[in-house]
Design a protein around this motif. Sequence first.
Motif, PDB file in Angstrom:
ATOM      1  N   ASP A  56      -5.188   1.948  -5.793  1.00  0.00           N
ATOM      2  CA  ASP A  56      -6.188   0.990  -5.327  1.00  0.00           C
ATOM      3  C   ASP A  56      -5.828   0.477  -3.932  1.00  0.00           C
ATOM      4  N   PRO A  57      -6.826   0.199  -3.093  1.00  0.00           N
ATOM      5  CA  PRO A  57      -6.565  -0.302  -1.741  1.00  0.00           C
ATOM      6  C   PRO A  57      -6.327  -1.818  -1.744  1.00  0.00           C
ATOM      7  N   ASP A  58      -5.296  -2.242  -2.477  1.00  0.00           N
ATOM      8  CA  ASP A  58      -4.942  -3.656  -2.538  1.00  0.00           C
ATOM      9  C   ASP A  58      -3.425  -3.763  -2.599  1.00  0.00           C
ATOM     10  N   TYR A  59      -2.906  -4.986  -2.643  1.00  0.00           N
ATOM     11  CA  TYR A  59      -1.458  -5.177  -2.633  1.00  0.00           C
ATOM     12  C   TYR A  59      -0.756  -4.480  -3.802  1.00  0.00           C
ATOM     13  N   PRO A  60      -1.204  -4.658  -5.064  1.00  0.00           N
ATOM     14  CA  PRO A  60      -0.525  -3.955  -6.164  1.00  0.00           C
ATOM     15  C   PRO A  60      -0.562  -2.429  -5.999  1.00  0.00           C
ATOM     16  N   GLY A  61      -1.695  -1.905  -5.502  1.00  0.00           N
ATOM     17  CA  GLY A  61      -1.787  -0.464  -5.288  1.00  0.00           C
ATOM     18  C   GLY A  61      -0.806   0.019  -4.237  1.00  0.00           C
ATOM     19  N   GLU A  62      -0.650  -0.756  -3.175  1.00  0.00           N
ATOM     20  CA  GLU A  62       0.310  -0.401  -2.121  1.00  0.00           C
ATOM     21  C   GLU A  62       1.739  -0.504  -2.636  1.00  0.00           C
ATOM     22  N   VAL A  68       6.634   4.709  -5.849  1.00  0.00           N
ATOM     23  CA  VAL A  68       6.606   6.154  -6.128  1.00  0.00           C
ATOM     24  C   VAL A  68       7.147   6.929  -4.926  1.00  0.00           C
ATOM     25  N   SER A  69       6.726   6.571  -3.716  1.00  0.00           N
ATOM     26  CA  SER A  69       7.187   7.277  -2.508  1.00  0.00           C
ATOM     27  C   SER A  69       8.696   7.168  -2.320  1.00  0.00           C
ATOM     28  N   ASP A  70       9.241   5.974  -2.596  1.00  0.00           N
ATOM     29  CA  ASP A  70      10.684   5.783  -2.450  1.00  0.00           C
ATOM     30  C   ASP A  70      11.469   6.598  -3.470  1.00  0.00           C
ATOM     31  N   ARG A  71      10.961   6.650  -4.693  1.00  0.00           N
ATOM     32  CA  ARG A  71      11.685   7.351  -5.768  1.00  0.00           C
ATOM     33  C   ARG A  71      11.415   8.849  -5.799  1.00  0.00           C
ATOM     34  N   VAL A  72      10.246   9.265  -5.298  1.00  0.00           N
ATOM     35  CA  VAL A  72       9.875  10.683  -5.298  1.00  0.00           C
ATOM     36  C   VAL A  72       9.418  11.040  -3.874  1.00  0.00           C
ATOM     37  N   PRO A  73      10.378  11.272  -2.970  1.00  0.00           N
ATOM     38  CA  PRO A  73      10.008  11.567  -1.587  1.00  0.00           C
ATOM     39  C   PRO A  73       9.205  12.863  -1.473  1.00  0.00           C
ATOM     40  N   GLY A 145      -7.441   2.376  10.020  1.00  0.00           N
ATOM     41  CA  GLY A 145      -6.830   3.002   8.846  1.00  0.00           C
ATOM     42  C   GLY A 145      -7.789   3.942   8.148  1.00  0.00           C
ATOM     43  N   GLU A 146      -9.048   3.555   8.115  1.00  0.00           N
ATOM     44  CA  GLU A 146     -10.087   4.400   7.521  1.00  0.00           C
ATOM     45  C   GLU A 146     -10.275   5.665   8.362  1.00  0.00           C
ATOM     46  N   GLU A 147     -10.371   5.487   9.662  1.00  0.00           N
ATOM     47  CA  GLU A 147     -10.616   6.613  10.574  1.00  0.00           C
ATOM     48  C   GLU A 147      -9.468   7.625  10.545  1.00  0.00           C
ATOM     49  N   LEU A 148      -8.231   7.127  10.424  1.00  0.00           N
ATOM     50  CA  LEU A 148      -7.060   8.010  10.409  1.00  0.00           C
ATOM     51  C   LEU A 148      -6.665   8.443   8.996  1.00  0.00           C
ATOM     52  N   SER A 149      -7.399   7.958   7.990  1.00  0.00           N
ATOM     53  CA  SER A 149      -7.133   8.270   6.570  1.00  0.00           C
ATOM     54  C   SER A 149      -5.741   7.833   6.130  1.00  0.00           C
ATOM     55  N   ILE A 150      -5.301   6.651   6.614  1.00  0.00           N
ATOM     56  CA  ILE A 150      -3.994   6.135   6.217  1.00  0.00           C
ATOM     57  C   ILE A 150      -4.114   4.794   5.494  1.00  0.00           C
ATOM     58  N   GLY A 151      -5.340   4.339   5.256  1.00  0.00           N
ATOM     59  CA  GLY A 151      -5.562   3.115   4.494  1.00  0.00           C
ATOM     60  C   GLY A 151      -5.355   1.855   5.312  1.00  0.00           C
ATOM     61  N   TYR A 152      -5.786   0.731   4.738  1.00  0.00           N
ATOM     62  CA  TYR A 152      -5.638  -0.562   5.400  1.00  0.00           C
ATOM     63  C   TYR A 152      -4.190  -1.020   5.316  1.00  0.00           C
ATOM     64  N   ALA A 153      -3.719  -1.676   6.371  1.00  0.00           N
ATOM     65  CA  ALA A 153      -2.368  -2.234   6.385  1.00  0.00           C
ATOM     66  C   ALA A 153      -2.324  -3.422   7.326  1.00  0.00           C
ATOM     67  N   ASN A 154      -1.372  -4.315   7.094  1.00  0.00           N
ATOM     68  CA  ASN A 154      -1.148  -5.374   8.064  1.00  0.00           C
ATOM     69  C   ASN A 154      -0.484  -4.740   9.296  1.00  0.00           C
ATOM     70  N   GLY A 155      -0.201  -5.529  10.322  1.00  0.00           N
ATOM     71  CA  GLY A 155       0.321  -4.972  11.568  1.00  0.00           C
ATOM     72  C   GLY A 155       1.607  -4.180  11.408  1.00  0.00           C
ATOM     73  N   LYS A 156       2.594  -4.761  10.722  1.00  0.00           N
ATOM     74  CA  LYS A 156       3.884  -4.070  10.546  1.00  0.00           C
ATOM     75  C   LYS A 156       3.720  -2.792   9.738  1.00  0.00           C
ATOM     76  N   GLN A 157       2.939  -2.880   8.660  1.00  0.00           N
ATOM     77  CA  GLN A 157       2.711  -1.698   7.822  1.00  0.00           C
ATOM     78  C   GLN A 157       1.947  -0.622   8.584  1.00  0.00           C
ATOM     79  N   LEU A 158       1.012  -1.036   9.444  1.00  0.00           N
ATOM     80  CA  LEU A 158       0.260  -0.069  10.229  1.00  0.00           C
ATOM     81  C   LEU A 158       1.198   0.744  11.107  1.00  0.00           C
ATOM     82  N   LEU A 159       2.093   0.080  11.811  1.00  0.00           N
ATOM     83  CA  LEU A 159       3.033   0.798  12.669  1.00  0.00           C
ATOM     84  C   LEU A 159       3.892   1.749  11.832  1.00  0.00           C
ATOM     85  N   LYS A 160       4.338   1.268  10.686  1.00  0.00           N
ATOM     86  CA  LYS A 160       5.158   2.102   9.798  1.00  0.00           C
ATOM     87  C   LYS A 160       4.379   3.342   9.344  1.00  0.00           C
TER      88      LYS A 160
END
Length: 187
Positions: A56-62, A68-73, A145-160
């Motif tokens: 989901d495109p919300d905090y719990p989904g992120e 999952v990404s950290d445990r299964v790279p 985030g939509e245009e680049l298909s990377i989802g919504y993020a705050n500023g720090k998360q966007l850079l990451k």
Amino acid sequence: MKIKEVIVVEGRDDTTAIQRALDADTIETNGSAIGESVLARIALAKERRGVIILTDPDYPGERIRRIVSDRVPGCKHAFLPKHAAISKNGDDLGVENATPDAIRAALTSVQEITEEAPAHILWEDLHAAGLVAGPHAKQRRDRLGEELSIGYANGKQLLKRLHMFQIKPEEFREALILVLKEEQQHD
């Protein structure tokens, strides 16, 4: 449309929505309390068939996506824009609310993390583009985030994410120009 990879989703309703959209297998995390057995199944699926995370495109989904990404790279990532995941009455946000077309579009735009050199987009670039401060920063990040298909993020998360998904400076500039043009048309 048949998807080779196993799609990681949050729950049973998400699986139902995915199966309405296409032929795919899913693993349900059952929310953010992801058990070790679920992570082991995701790791096995990643090894055998590949994995696409669609939460989901919300905090719990992120949060689930990060766990999952950290445990299964090496998992691939698909993102639904918030507007495509809102229920008809506007009180729920989730994959289960997305249309089959929106789900297919998200899975067609899958992003893969690479191990190449990091992108050269800097915090200063985000600041200069009005993506971290200013009256339209949140909306710009959402559309970018939509245009680049990377989802919504705050500023720090966007850079990451720009770095994680190896978004090239040219791709960033092109998407930003489109977002700014759209913004001018709506003003």
